[in-house]
Every structure is written in C-alpha cells, then in structure tokens.
Design an enzyme around this catalytic site. Structure first.
Site, PDB file in Angstrom:
ATOM      1  N   VAL A  44       0.745  -1.242  -0.057  1.00 37.48           N
ATOM      2  CA  VAL A  44      -0.141  -0.024  -0.107  1.00 37.48           C
ATOM      3  C   VAL A  44       0.915   1.255  -0.063  1.00 37.48           C
ATOM      4  O   VAL A  44       0.342   2.195  -0.393  1.00 37.48           O
ATOM      5  CB  VAL A  44      -1.024   0.198   1.238  1.00 37.48           C
ATOM      6  CG1 VAL A  44      -1.983  -1.212   0.974  1.00 37.48           C
ATOM      7  CG2 VAL A  44      -0.104  -0.096   2.361  1.00 37.48           C
ATOM      8  N   ASP A  45       2.024   1.220   0.412  1.00 40.33           N
ATOM      9  CA  ASP A  45       2.928   2.355   0.573  1.00 40.33           C
ATOM     10  C   ASP A  45       3.219   2.837  -0.809  1.00 40.33           C
ATOM     11  O   ASP A  45       3.142   3.974  -1.285  1.00 40.33           O
ATOM     12  CB  ASP A  45       3.974   2.060   1.065  1.00 40.33           C
ATOM     13  CG  ASP A  45       4.791   3.304   1.903  1.00 40.33           C
ATOM     14  OD1 ASP A  45       4.171   4.543   1.726  1.00 40.33           O
ATOM     15  OD2 ASP A  45       5.920   3.080   2.721  1.00 40.33           O
ATOM     16  N   ASP A  46       3.838   1.920  -1.709  1.00 41.92           N
ATOM     17  CA  ASP A  46       4.184   2.292  -3.042  1.00 41.92           C
ATOM     18  C   ASP A  46       2.972   2.605  -3.722  1.00 41.92           C
ATOM     19  O   ASP A  46       2.909   3.581  -4.586  1.00 41.92           O
ATOM     20  CB  ASP A  46       4.931   1.070  -3.855  1.00 41.92           C
ATOM     21  CG  ASP A  46       6.242   0.873  -3.378  1.00 41.92           C
ATOM     22  OD1 ASP A  46       7.086   1.122  -4.355  1.00 41.92           O
ATOM     23  OD2 ASP A  46       6.395   0.241  -2.309  1.00 41.92           O
TER      24      ASP A  46
END
Length: 650
Positions: free
Chosen positions: A377-379
């Site tokens: 989810v960060d990317d």
C-alpha cells in the site's frame, strides 16, 4: 544570494537525476543492506556445490573486508555496533572464499566474535544456515515442522497470520527443515574456531530481548513437545505437507524476479528445489536460481548482492521530486516515469492479502519490477499521488482510472479497528497476532506486518490529496485514520518510523498527512512535531539519526551526524504543515546546498532506511538524490508563493 545558490543547486541536482533515467523511463538505484546478504550468496553457491566464480568471489571478498569495523566484527548499518550474526556469516564467507584464518583481518574478526560470546550468539536464521552446513546440530534450531503448512486458518499459528516476508521465507524453509539436506561444501570449510564451546553440543537459543518471558516459556514447552513428536509423524502426512509447501512456492515463484522478490525467500526456494532433488534444468528451478544473480552489483573492484530491487519506489519518488521542480524537461521525464509505472499496476491477481479481503479488487503496485502476489500500500499510495498530481498538469488527464483503482484497493486494505486502530500495514490488513513474535523461531521480532504510522500516513496523504474534504467526517476512512495517527504521536512530538530511520522519517511521513488533511500550526499536534524537529536539529543545520534509535531501551533522540535524506525529510515535514518560514527550515536548506557535490548530488554512506528494526537496515542509493532535490524545489516554490502549504499529499 541564497536565491541564486538555490536555483543553481536545484538545476544541478535536476540535470544529474535526468541523466540517470533509464531509456524506458524508470529509475532504479542500488539497494544496499549489510554483510549478511553477500555472505549468504557465497555460502549458497558452495551449499549447492556450484563451480564458484573466483573473480566474482574475490570482488565480494573485497566488499566484505571493507565493511569490517574497528571493533573487528561487522555491523548491521554503516558505522554500527558489532553484530554476532553478520560477523559470523561474513567470517564464514571470507574463509570459504579462501581467506586464511591467520590473516590479520580474520584474526581480528575471530577475536571479536569470541569476545562477544562466540558464534553461540547467532540468531535463528544463522543457526539454520550453520545446521545446513553441519556446524551445529538441528537441536540448536527451533522446531518448525513442515506440517505447519497443513494447519487450519483458525489455529493459533497459520501462514496467513504472519507477514508476507515471513511467509515466503518460511515456507521453503519448512521443507528444508523436514529434509535436513547437507551442504555440499566442496572445500570442506568449517568455523568451529568461532565457538567458545563445542558447536555440536549447542542447544536452543535463549529468550530474545524483545520477547515476553512467560509467552516464550509457553511456546518453548510446546516446541519441546513438537520436537518429541517429530519422529512419530506419519510419513504420508509429512509427504502431503511437503507437497503443500512446495506448491505454495511454485505458485509464487514470480519468474525471473524470484519468490517474494526478496533474497532470503529466493535462496530458500532454490535450496528447497535442490533438497527435493529437482533437476537444475527444471524451468522453475533454473529460473529461481537466475533470479538471484539479477541481484548482484559488480563495481569492478567490488561486488555485492542486493536484498531486492526498488524500481517502483525509486521511480515514484523521483517523479514527485521532478514534478516539484516544475521545469518542462522535468515534467516530461516524470510523465515518462509514470508511463513506465502504469502497466505495472496489478489488476488481475488477488495476492495473499485476499485471505482477509476476499471480495476486494486488486489495484496496487509492488515495490519491485514484479511481485504480483505482494503489492504494498505504501508504493501504491505514492504512485497514485504522483499520477494525480501529474494529471493536473496535462491537457487531458491520463491516470484517472489507475488512481481510482488504487484508491479503491488502499481503502479496502485499511485495518478495521480494534486495539490496533484504523491504520495500514504494508502488505496485509490485520496482520496483528503479536503473540507470535514470542515463538522461539521469532528471535528477530519481525514476524508480523501491523499497521504503522508511516505507511498509514502515506495512505491518508493520498486520500486527502484526492479529496481535500476526506477528513471532514470523523467516521470516514480518512477521518478514522487521522484520529489513529494523532493518537500514535509520542510524548516528545514525533512518530515512530517503521520503514525509515526513524523518528525523523516518521515525523516527515505523518506531517505530510496532517498538512494534506488541513492541519497547520494552529494544531497542537503539529506545533509539537515542528518544535520536536527544531529541537533535534544539529548545530550544522542538518538532521541525522542512526539505526541505534530502534534499540529497545531507546529513551529519546540522540544526535547523529547530518545526512542528506534525513535533512530533506525534516524540512519537507515542516513545510508540509506551513512552517516554511521557520529558521530551522532555512538552516536545513542551507545545509543541503553547502553539502551538494559539484555534480549536483550528495554523499550518503549511512543507512537511513529499515528492513526490520534492530535486525536489518537498508541504504537506498536514491534517497540522497530525489529527497534533497524535492526539498530544495519545494522551499523555492513556497517562498515564491509567500508561504502556505504545498497542496499535495507529499
């Protein structure tokens, strides 16, 4: 005068990073860990009995020798303290390469290892390696029966209850534990001299510092029972479990990018195929082995192996920095980068995250070139924000569908409350079975993927950038995330940084989210964060923090020499909440300009990122490129606008 220097600094940095863009539009920089990965590469080759490449081994040897510290051993991050497992593996690899035990550097290493309690102090993963090499007995390794692969989901331990990295590393390891293959070790190299007592008599490891003694004791008793039960396991059940585990691995091999696209899992997959007697000409086995060599970096005089590759992360962050500059050539390069990213969005395969979100449509990006089972989810949030920002500059939006699909997936991955709140983990929702960090196998303390402030902040930043009113309703996903992040603020004013070192990274991440959500200096939480960052600024105007800030007895920020990436994070965090005119920001910008090289880039030898706290640290070679450029350009833009906030999630 600073205006001229600032413009010149931005342009020099911009030209430097534009030259580094790949022909197809992306950026990828070296991702460096510590001595363990290249050491394990050497030991893998000799485990398999492959004909070694003497020239490559010589260059890896040069790299390992350079990393040896004054204390005689090897650290986990640049200039860090002695680490037992890194030191044992580095010594073993150098001896395997051909370094004489009587060489001065080997004598210093051996003396350091023995002075720190000997190789007995090695962690579980090192003990497994040593057991495979028959240096220590399997009784020194915690029991992890392959039958674990057959356990039902309701059982206290299940592979879906641990993190993606644990799942991919552990599953082939279960097969190795069951079959207990012996390293071929053609040179017959051993390291008995590193032990204070006979290594064949080594028993189980003690409770790790992070583990609860009561929980550890209970799990140790359960493990002792499993150890006694192992010889009585029905052969049919064991065969079925091995089949289940190997099928899991084959399904997720990920082609030339490897299982989980991370080195430890990739190596274990190759060793698993070897232990199962799979021919090296088998397409899966051959491709899995090739994937590992793609991680090698050969500098001519030195060589090492990376833990993984970071092209999506590097490209996404670089596009943010380029868009911030506003230069036509930078925007053109950023669009090329986003066009490279667009087809990498995972739209058709539900990864392991589907265990908790079976009805959710995929829509994320992975960290690496390919890792479809494990998008993060960060990317995804960072890519979506860059695409959304780029669309504002284009005559016709290009990325609406990709951004909306990413938003849908990120929203679906939000944790659903309870005592772990409404944040986000990196790869799985509700990966919060914290008791599992107390099993004997988990002496590294990184078995799980719970929600963290830095990842959650990035998701909130995305939601707020896409909809400035996202936090208007306290019961909305963004409103709940904002409340959770505010509650996570520590007494001093900072936030814990899980994936970057540490509180500076956490503060930057969350301050970006708070600014995007509409909070400014009138907010008590924001004012405390700004004051905290100003209070820890170094006398030279920069910011620094090293990996030691993750130690369990951490009791406040301790100053470390300034680094470009951490200085950029600090000033970006302050500017995100409207503090562009703070004296600390001006001093940080001056530090970046003063330390810029003639070629437009910055030196950063230190690890400023985290794989696993206290265990595994990362040095992104791109961090000292795009973050300083981003900070300089934003400072110029906000000053020209007369202050205010950026208007973007990052």
């Amino acid at each position: 005068m600073q205006g001229t220097f600032l413009e010149r600094g931005i342009d020099r940095a911009l030209q430097a990073v534009l030259r580094e863009q790949r022909p197809d539009g992306h950026w990828v920089y070296e991702l460096e860990a510590d001595a363990t990965i290249p050491a394990e590469y050497v030991l893998m080759v000799h485990f398999l009995g492959e004909p070694p490449d003497p020239a490559l081994e010589a260059r890896i040897g040069c790299y390992l020798r350079r990393l040896q510290c004054g204390h005689g051993g090897w650290p986990l991050f640049h200039g860090g303290a002695y680490d037992p497992s890194a030191s044992v593996k580095a010594y073993f690899a150098l001896k395997m390469i051909g370094d004489s035990p009587d060489a001065p550097h080997m004598v210093r290493a051996r003396e350091a290892i023995r002075a720190h309690g000997g190789a007995e102090r090695s962690n579980v993963f090192t003990r497994i390696l040593l057991a495979l090499y028959e240096v220590v007995p399997w009784q020194a390794v915690p029991v992890m029966p392959v039958e674990v692969a057959l356990l039902p989901r309701w059982f206290p331990f299940h592979l879906s209850k641990v993190s993606y990295w644990t799942r991919t590393v552990l599953t082939p390891l279960l097969v190795l534990y069951a079959l207990k293959p012996r390293a071929r070790n053609p040179r017959g190299v051993g390291i008995d001299e590193l032990f204070l007592a006979p290594p064949r008599q080594l028993g189980p490891a003690a409770c790790a510092p992070h583990q609860n003694r009561l929980w550890f004791s209970l799990f140790s008793k359960a493990e002792a029972g499993m150890r006694r039960l192992q010889p009585r396991m029905p052969a049919r059940l064991r065969h079925r479990a091995i089949e289940r585990a190997s099928s899991f691995v084959r399904e997720r091999l990920n082609g030339e990018h490897g299982l989980g696209a991370i080195f430890p899992a990739m190596v274990n997959a190759v060793l698993m195929f070897d232990a199962l007697g799979v021919s090296r000409d088998d397409p899966d086995a051959a491709t899995a082995r090739l994937a590992i060599d793609k991680l090698l970096v050969d500098r001519g005089d030195e060589a090492y192996c990376q833990p993984c590759l970071s092209p999506v992360w590097d490209t996404a962050l670089m596009t943010h920095a380029l868009l911030e500059t506003g230069a036509p050539e930078a925007i053109e390069a950023a669009i090329r980068g986003l066009e490279w990213l667009r087809p990498l969005q995972i739209l058709d395969l539900q990864g392991d995250w589907k265990e908790r979100r079976p009805g959710l449509r995929p829509g994320g990006w992975a960290f690496q070139y390919a890792n479809a089972h494990y998008p993060d989810v960060d990317d995804t949030a960072v890519v979506a924000m860059a695409m959304h920002r780029a669309d504002q500059l284009l005559p016709q939006p290009r990325y609406l569908d990709a951004v909306e699909r990413a938003r849908e997936w990120v929203l679906g991955m939000q944790c659903r409350g309870g005592r772990h709140g409404h944040g986000w983990g990196a790869f799985d929702p509700e990966n919060t079975h914290l008791y599992l960090n107390n099993i004997p196998f988990a002496d590294h303390g990184a078995l799980l993927d719970p929600p963290t402030a830095d990842v959650s902040a990035r998701c909130l930043s995305m939601l707020a950038q896409l909809d400035p009113q996202a936090c208007g309703d306290p019961g909305s996903p963004a409103g709940r995330a904002l409340a959770w992040l505010l509650d996570e603020q520590e007494d001093g004013g900072a936030w814990y940084g899980r994936w970057g070192i540490n509180y500076v990274y956490g503060a930057w991440s969350v301050m970006c989210a708070l600014g995007a959500a509409g909070l400014g200096m009138e907010s008590e939480a924001v004012a405390r964060a700004v004051a905290w960052l100003a209070s820890i600024q170094n006398e030279d105007g920069g910011w620094g923090e090293d990996g030691d800030s993750y130690r369990l007895d951490y009791d406040g920020h301790r100053r470390f020499q300034s680094t470009p990436s951490q200085t950029a994070w600090a000033v970006l965090g302050m500017m995100a909440v409207g503090a562009v005119d703070a004296p600390a920001v001006a001093r940080g910008i001056a530090w970046l300009l003063e330390h810029q090289r003639q070629d437009g880039l910055w030196d950063e030898a230190h690890h400023t990122a985290t794989g696993f706290e206290r265990v595994f640290y990362l040095r992104y070679h791109g961090y000292a490129r795009y973050f300083p450029l981003w900070a300089l350009a934003r400072y110029r833009n906000l000053r020209a606008a007369g202050g205010g906030k950026p208007g973007f999630g990052m």
